[in-house]
Design a protein around this motif. Structure first.
Motif, short mmCIF file in Angstrom:
data_model
loop_
_atom_site.label_atom_id
_atom_site.label_comp_id
_atom_site.label_asym_id
_atom_site.label_seq_id
_atom_site.Cartn_x
_atom_site.Cartn_y
_atom_site.Cartn_z
N ALA A 187 50.69 22.68 18.76
CA ALA A 187 50.70 22.19 17.39
C ALA A 187 50.22 20.75 17.37
N GLY A 188 49.09 20.52 16.72
CA GLY A 188 48.58 19.16 16.57
C GLY A 188 49.31 18.44 15.46
N PRO A 189 48.86 17.21 15.12
CA PRO A 189 49.53 16.46 14.06
C PRO A 189 49.55 17.25 12.75
N GLY A 190 50.74 17.36 12.16
CA GLY A 190 50.87 18.08 10.89
C GLY A 190 50.86 19.59 11.02
N GLN A 191 50.74 20.08 12.26
CA GLN A 191 50.66 21.53 12.43
C GLN A 191 51.96 22.13 12.97
N VAL A 192 52.09 23.42 12.75
CA VAL A 192 53.18 24.17 13.37
C VAL A 192 52.60 25.43 14.00
N VAL A 193 53.30 25.91 15.03
CA VAL A 193 52.98 27.23 15.59
C VAL A 193 54.04 28.19 15.06
N VAL A 194 53.58 29.28 14.48
CA VAL A 194 54.49 30.26 13.88
C VAL A 194 54.39 31.57 14.65
N LYS A 195 55.54 32.08 15.02
CA LYS A 195 55.58 33.42 15.61
C LYS A 195 55.79 34.41 14.46
N MET A 196 54.84 35.29 14.27
CA MET A 196 54.87 36.20 13.14
C MET A 196 55.93 37.27 13.35
N VAL A 197 56.60 37.62 12.28
CA VAL A 197 57.57 38.73 12.31
C VAL A 197 57.04 39.91 11.48
N TYR A 198 56.80 39.63 10.20
CA TYR A 198 56.27 40.67 9.31
C TYR A 198 54.96 40.19 8.69
N ILE A 199 54.03 41.12 8.51
CA ILE A 199 52.77 40.80 7.84
C ILE A 199 52.60 41.74 6.65
N SER A 200 52.23 41.19 5.55
CA SER A 200 52.04 41.96 4.31
C SER A 200 50.67 42.63 4.33
N LEU A 201 50.64 43.92 4.03
CA LEU A 201 49.36 44.63 3.89
C LEU A 201 49.13 44.89 2.40
N ASP A 202 48.06 44.33 1.89
CA ASP A 202 47.84 44.32 0.44
C ASP A 202 46.44 44.79 0.09
N PRO A 203 46.30 45.50 -1.04
CA PRO A 203 44.96 45.93 -1.48
C PRO A 203 43.98 44.77 -1.58
N THR A 204 44.48 43.60 -1.95
CA THR A 204 43.57 42.47 -2.15
C THR A 204 42.88 42.05 -0.85
N GLN A 205 43.44 42.44 0.30
CA GLN A 205 42.75 42.12 1.56
C GLN A 205 41.38 42.79 1.63
N ARG A 206 41.28 43.93 0.97
CA ARG A 206 39.99 44.63 0.93
C ARG A 206 38.96 43.80 0.14
#
Lengths: 347, 347
Positions: free
Chosen positions: B36-55
């Protein structure tokens, strides 16, 4: 000698496509029988407005007004002079009025359903079907300021820019400080919209190059004033900025088309992607604000800063053929039927 | 032992139609390099949303967000735990956050681009992709209350009523005292929308009789909450009251269709005739009001008055096939990709 009978046009058959000889039946009625009951007035018609929306009124479909029934006098907006008044009316013989008076030489109507005309300086009677008319200037005014909410410095695109409403939208939008792009269907009209109405840019949509030119010269617009539908709408849906607005005044490309036979709109999804607001309106929704509009449009007329052009056809019998001009695009300016000389009022 | 590498899904090819094996490329990156650089964070993902808008984001067309570029990690909304923080951040390891974190097992993002999650009573982490999620409850909430402006006693029709947004629109509209009509694509979902979500009436649009039943049982509606487009939209345009509203949240019938190949909308003219307001929106337009929504939706969750159903698929490698479920209608409830156990956060 005054004529003993007057003419009314009765809706005889709902047209499919263009209006034809069977659409209206000509009915002669005795002038001697014209009388004003309580609250009624008899109006001698002078000018009648010919509007695309009349084609909607002929269709047997739900709309913003009930369909004209077969056997009824065809609905039309007009101006005329009061020639007889019944008891309990606040109008006098000689008053000019406007309202839904029908395609006829005389109308018997409730006094409360017509508006008395105040001929302010700089105006003539015919202007009350033009810049001060319900289906002309008032429609342009409320569509532009109340629905599209045009702001100074914004870019507005106006279709049928040489038409009765479009020609006034162009001019009102310029008054409001907007950049105005007109769309019309021939070069002569395009010159008129640019040189006489003052649009910044005008396109003839029948030239294949117009879309490329639009991209080069305009790019994206804030507002589209909708009068046509079809391919032009599909194009404009892809050329509006995020949060752009479409004021849907009319969709003339569809009025002559049978249900299900229209071209349709393919770019509906852009309403979502660009967060557009697409809003239909009818001028009568803003009736309470008509006085404001009369005042402002009147001031523009008085100062001589509004161009108006009338395409006047004489004689009620020409109503049907004349209405068709609106769909072929052969009229230029506001289409008016003249049925009597102004100033020559008597029963 | 912690894995030494993590998976990211890279957009490799823009799909035509459904997502296929070539759409995403699986990329393995060393966990040891996550910093993680300045102002950054590292996030470990748990759930990801699957949405029509991704298409939509996969298409190379102007939209409300820039298209995902070929070679970039596929954009996705997710929730996860902060596992590393750089200098100058206001987050701490262990904080749960949500935001555009991408289809990947770890994300390195600016702390300012994610929202810290406050697990209010009655909520679980997954609910921040459901009733409290940007692409779920918040979209339903602002579409319903800010765009459609639903009022007590009005009738609202909701398409994809069993979907992630639709299922919440149904329930929020009931909370607001509206009469709710759901539209969905199979009988099992229809029963769910009626019996568990509490819609007053539900139609399976694949049954030819649904339109006749609608006319008998509903007639005309005040609001249509638009998620689909196409034939259902054409029908609804003829079944809205004067001054009716359409909140255009999405047009899922068109996301998989190539430009110009969509069915189109034939009843656009009704926007004019019925004076409709058709308005597109994106939830992020209302970001300043998110706290209000969190509070109100949170109170409904705490009182146990909101049903939510999750369709959880495990493993990042299943993202593509799972996204396709949204277009075949095979999911029921909010579609979620689970990429790690909640509570098991460490790099």
């Amino acid at each position: 000698m005054a004529p003993s009978s007057y003419t009314r046009l009765i809706l005889q058959e709902r047209p499919k496509g263009m209006i034809n000889a069977k659409t209206f039946r000509r009915d002669e009625a005795p002038v001697s029988e014209l009388s004003a009951g309580p609250g009624q007035v008899v109006v001698k018609m002078v000018y009648i407005s010919l509007d695309p929306t009349q084609r909607i009124w002929m269709r047997d479909e739900p709309s913003y007004l009930p369909p004209v029934q077969i056997g009824e006098v065809m609905r039309a907006i007009g101006v005329g002079a009061v020639v007889k008044v019944g008891p309990n009316t606040n109008l006098s013989p000689g008053d000019y009025v406007t309202g839904f008076l029908g395609l006829q030489e005389y109308a018997v109507v409730p006094a409360q359903q017509v508006h008395k005309i105040d001929l302010v300086p700089g105006t003539e009677l015919i202007d009350f079907l033009g810049p001060l008319g319900v289906s002309g200037g008032l429609t342009a005014y409320f569509g532009l300021f109340e629905v599209a909410k045009i702001k100074k410095g914004e870019t507005i695109v106006v279709s049928t820019a040489a038409g009765s409403v479009g020609s006034l939208v162009v001019q009102f939008a310029k008054q409001a400080g907007a950049r105005v792009v007109g769309i019309t269907g021939d070069d002569d009209k395009a010159r008129y919209v640019k040189n006489e109405l003052g649009a910044d840019i005008v396109y003839n949509y029948k030239k294949p190059s117009w879309k490329d030119q639009f991209d080069d010269q305009v790019g994206q617009a804030d507002v589209y004033f909708e009068n046509v539908g079809s391919d032009i709408t599909d194009f404009m849906l892809t050329r509006l900025k995020t949060f752009g607005r479409i004021a849907v005044c009319g969709v003339i490309s569809e009025y002559n088309v049978e249900e299900g036979q229209n071209v349709g709109i393919r770019n509906y999804i852009q309403i979502c992607l660009r967060r557009l607001r697409v809003q239909g309106f009818i001028v009568t929704d803003y009736a309470s604000k008509f006085p404001d509009a009369y005042k402002e449009i009147g001031s523009w007329l008085e100062s001589g800063s509004l161009e108006r052009e009338y395409h006047v056809v004489e004689g009620l019998e020409n109503a049907g053929d004349s209405l068709n001009l609106l769909f072929t695009g052969e009229n230029k300016g506001k289409l008016i039927l003249k049925v009597a000389e102004p100033g020559g009022e008597k029963v």
